[in-house]
Design a protein around this motif. Structure first.
Motif, PDB file in Angstrom:
ATOM      1  N   ARG A 181       0.738  -1.233  -0.002  1.00 30.82           N
ATOM      2  CA  ARG A 181       0.099  -0.018   0.108  1.00 30.82           C
ATOM      3  C   ARG A 181       0.898   1.277  -0.105  1.00 30.82           C
ATOM      4  NH1 ARG A 181      -4.886   0.109   4.157  1.00 30.82           N
ATOM      5  NH2 ARG A 181      -5.780  -1.328   2.317  1.00 30.82           N
ATOM      6  N   SER A 185       1.274   3.922  -3.372  1.00 22.70           N
ATOM      7  CA  SER A 185       0.450   5.302  -3.337  1.00 22.70           C
ATOM      8  C   SER A 185       1.169   6.542  -3.877  1.00 22.70           C
ATOM      9  CB  SER A 185       0.615   5.721  -1.662  1.00 22.70           C
ATOM     10  OG  SER A 185       2.012   5.680  -1.395  1.00 22.70           O
ATOM     11  N   LEU A 237      -4.076  -7.853  -4.703  1.00 17.30           N
ATOM     12  CA  LEU A 237      -3.876  -6.940  -3.859  1.00 17.30           C
ATOM     13  C   LEU A 237      -3.583  -5.381  -4.554  1.00 17.30           C
ATOM     14  CD1 LEU A 237      -1.701  -8.358  -0.820  1.00 17.30           C
ATOM     15  CD2 LEU A 237      -4.282  -8.004  -1.025  1.00 17.30           C
ATOM     16  N   GLU A 241      -6.019  -2.445  -4.521  1.00 15.33           N
ATOM     17  CA  GLU A 241      -5.729  -1.028  -4.069  1.00 15.33           C
ATOM     18  C   GLU A 241      -5.672   0.334  -4.980  1.00 15.33           C
ATOM     19  OE1 GLU A 241      -4.690   0.113  -1.066  1.00 15.33           O
ATOM     20  OE2 GLU A 241      -4.856  -2.006  -0.040  1.00 15.33           O
TER      21      GLU A 241
END
Length: 244
Positions: A181, A185, A237, A241
């Motif tokens: 994560r 970003s 994942l 995200e």
């Protein structure tokens, strides 16, 4: 609705000519009849709704009723690089990776992969492509994922250095890797290369080469995953995200 990927030349204006293998599946396996509707894809991102028409012996045609854009493709194009391993594990990765949304599969050999030969027989390539195609139809993909010829891990890193795609490499040493994560970003979300190691993991030297090539080291969490599990969890994942 049953879906079938066909070569583009099977679709001519408003008529579809089904190839022999698909004709057999529709007539003898699915037991479909004239007037039934199927979805046909030409790997361009379009979906054709086709009404089955002529069912003469040995041939099958249909009429295009409507055309629409496929809505199931991820916005982010993911390339999954994974270590060559046993037949069952590779086939599982290709099937489940296609269902998850991987756009391109790129197998490699490294110092710890079970396989050490990049050569594949035509029979194996055909089988892998068939697994991808069937998984794409089942999961309602709009495009068929690409399948690269196997290469060395060094060649994977060379490719990373020579293009503009960001590359993430999963490593079990969580202390030296950001969480997925955190890393995602500040990355562009249009395309990513994901690299998952073999059963024995990556060596320290290979991780150093990955860093030199510009790969970002990421952690998939505190638990150690089997390689075939990591190969599915990582793209799942990433898409979760980026697309949520």
């Amino acid at each position: 609705m049953n879906r079938f990927f066909l070569p583009p030349d099977c679709i001519n204006d408003q008529q579809v000519q089904f190839p022999a293998d698909v004709t057999h599946q529709i007539r003898n396996v699915l037991r479909m009849t004239r007037g039934d509707v199927v979805a046909v894809l030409d790997n361009s991102g379009r979906v054709y709704l086709v009404v089955l028409d002529s069912m003469a012996s040995g041939s099958l045609t249909g009429q295009v009723e409507s055309v629409r854009a496929a809505a199931s493709e991820p916005k982010t194009r993911l390339t999954l690089c994974f270590g060559l391993t046993s037949r069952d594990k590779v086939e599982w990765i290709l099937q489940k990776g296609t269902e998850v949304g991987v756009a391109r599969f790129s197998p490699f050999i490294s110092s710890r992969t079970l396989a050490q030969d990049t050569h594949l027989t035509d029979k194996k390539i055909a089988r892998w492509e068939r697994i991808i195609k069937e998984a794409a139809e089942q999961s309602q993909r709009g495009r068929l994922p690409e399948l690269d010829a196997p290469q060395t891990l060094g060649e994977v890193f060379a490719d990373v250095q020579s293009n503009d795609e960001a590359a993430l490499i999963a490593w079990e040493d969580a202390a030296q890797g950001q969480s997925l994560r955190q890393t995602l970003s500040d990355l562009p979300a249009d395309s990513l290369i994901l690299i998952v190691g073999p059963e024995g993991g990556f060596s320290e030297e290979e991780i150093a080469q990955a860093k030199t090539a510009g790969c970002r080291i990421v952690s998939l969490g505190p638990r150690i995953l089997r390689m075939e599990t990591a190969a599915i969890v990582m793209p799942a994942l990433v898409l979760f995200e980026l697309e949520n």
